[in-house]
Design an enzyme around this catalytic site. Structure first.
Site, PDB file in Angstrom:
ATOM      1  N   SER A  70       0.797  -1.190  -0.078  1.00 27.70           N
ATOM      2  CA  SER A  70      -0.107   0.027   0.153  1.00 27.70           C
ATOM      3  C   SER A  70       1.061   1.352  -0.155  1.00 27.70           C
ATOM      4  O   SER A  70       1.434   1.497  -1.054  1.00 27.70           O
ATOM      5  CB  SER A  70      -1.049  -0.072   1.131  1.00 27.70           C
ATOM      6  N   LYS A  78      -0.794  -3.840  -3.723  1.00 22.86           N
ATOM      7  CA  LYS A  78      -2.169  -3.300  -3.058  1.00 22.86           C
ATOM      8  C   LYS A  78      -2.000  -1.748  -3.820  1.00 22.86           C
ATOM      9  O   LYS A  78      -1.578  -0.817  -3.344  1.00 22.86           O
ATOM     10  CB  LYS A  78      -2.400  -3.187  -1.762  1.00 22.86           C
ATOM     11  N   GLN A 114      -8.958   3.428   0.047  1.00 21.17           N
ATOM     12  CA  GLN A 114      -9.907   3.387   0.529  1.00 21.17           C
ATOM     13  C   GLN A 114     -10.171   4.711   1.140  1.00 21.17           C
ATOM     14  O   GLN A 114      -9.507   5.552   1.346  1.00 21.17           O
ATOM     15  CB  GLN A 114     -10.049   2.537   1.522  1.00 21.17           C
TER      16      GLN A 114
END
Length: 402
Positions: free
Chosen positions: A304, A329, A333
């Protein structure tokens, strides 16, 4: 003709006897269920709405379930399941209390075992992405990529990461029993919870004036911790710097963007794209940049936000990436607050590196591959044994010479 007639008489008699047996043994409701299973539904009609179906299910459970039920809990699980139907393991429903617990992680302190957790290849596979350095989880013996089986005897299959974290957290001094799978072996650990003050950054000056800076995660406190460590290494006249992002499970994008801005020249750090094709780009400015040799260490647990930093440095050709392919990733979000204070954490966009690479499920390939050799669990190795760091050191010393 006679044989056909006998067949239909026999079939009808068989069904009738079966219905009679079920009726006598289980009651009329089981007859209805039995006939539906057999494709002989006696009463069947469509519901006018999903709400009507929920009400009917609740009524039936109140009538037939052998104990009292808790509708509030059922609705909560229904919300969770409804969101889960999206099919994205990162899009989840939080109750108000659950979201409060979730936000504790990015505030820097909480009571628990000190480990980053996440999904494996499927959403049914929950992993320890990385134990925090010096944490109860690391001291107990839990390791990166251990797969959770149960927590205090509760099977975690099908849980979200938030549900798992809720089970693991608890008051300081209490013990949690965690069962994991590692290399097809089932292991159980008793871990004593403690207050976790997340030291997200550590640093030291290595030989030959090479600075070493490790970032464990990108929490609210990380930007300040990074700047303190970075400026201290600069004050010691470092000739090059190694940033270690191994086992960094990610964190806040605005924090990693601020850190990237300290290192990169003017340009794109990363950009996002939503389902409508709308793009949002995050830039670094020209006010500050790091012009000395730079190496970034990554592995399969770098995920991420850590991939945002590694990807930006790679695309800008400001450093060399050493290690193994990262987690992969590439989704962003965002919390969406509902009227009652509960929250949806929704994947709102994909993110791309500066050169337009989408890394979801792919990861970032290192410039120089450096793998850790597999060792027997009982093997004894020197405390400072780190062949990946050795490769990083050899790489940066060559860069310094140039």
């Amino acid at each position: 003709m006679k044989s056909k007639k006998s067949f239909w008489i026999g079939l009808g008699t068989g069904i009738g006897i079966s219905l009679l047996i079920v009726t006598l043994y289980f009651g009329i409701q089981s007859v209805l269920d039995f006939t539906k299973t057999a494709g002989l539904g006696l009463i069947e009609s469509e519901y006018g709405s999903q709400d009507e179906k929920f009400e009917d299910i609740l009524e039936k459970l109140n009538t037939y379930y052998h104990e009292d039920i808790n509708p509030e809990n059922m609705y909560k699980e229904a919300y969770r399941g409804f969101v889960d139907g999206v099919g994205d393991p990162y899009t989840v429903y939080f109750s108000k209390d659950e979201f409060k617990s979730f936000t504790e992680d990015i505030d820097g302190t909480y009571e628990g075992i000190g480990a980053y957790v996440g999904f494996g290849e499927t959403k049914d596979e929950l992993l320890i992405i990385a134990p925090m350095v010096g944490s109860p989880s690391e001291k107990a013996g839990l390791k990166a990529m251990d797969r959770f089986i149960s927590v205090d005897g509760t099977d975690v299959s099908g849980m979200t990461t938030e549900e798992l974290v809720k089970l693991i957290k608890g008051k300081k001094g209490t013990t949690v029993v965690i069962k994991v799978s590692r290399n097809d072996e089932v292991l159980e650990y008793s871990v004593v919870r403690d207050e976790i003050v997340v030291p997200t950054v550590s640093h030291e000056m290595l030989e030959n004036k090479i600075g070493y800076l490790r970032i464990g995660g990108f929490d609210r406190v990380t930007e300040t911790q990074f700047l303190e460590a970075f400026l201290e290494l600069e004050a010691q006249n470092q000739e090059g710097m190694i940033i270690d992002l191994r086992y960094n499970g990610g964190g806040l994008t605005h924090v990693v963007s601020a850190i990237a801005d300290e290192l990169l020249p003017k340009g794109i750090i990363y950009y996002t794209e939503d389902k409508e094709g709308n793009k949002a780009t995050v830039y670094s400015d020209e006010e500050r940049q790091f012009n000395k040799p730079l190496v970034v260490l990554v592995n399969q647990s770098s995920a991420s936000a850590s991939e945002i930093l590694a990807g930006a440095i790679k695309d800008h050709e400001r450093g060399v990436i050493v290690g193994t392919t990262t987690f992969g990733k590439g989704l962003v979000q965002q919390p969406v607050i509902l009227n009652d204070g509960s929250v949806l954490k929704v994947t709102v966009a994909k993110y791309f590196t500066a050169d337009g690479h989408y890394i979801q499920g792919v990861g970032i390939e290192p410039d120089i591959i450096a793998e850790l050799p597999e060792l027997d669990e009982n093997a004894t190795v020197p405390e400072d044994w780190d062949p990946q760091l050795d490769v990083a050191m050899d790489t940066i010393l060559e860069m310094v010479k140039k």
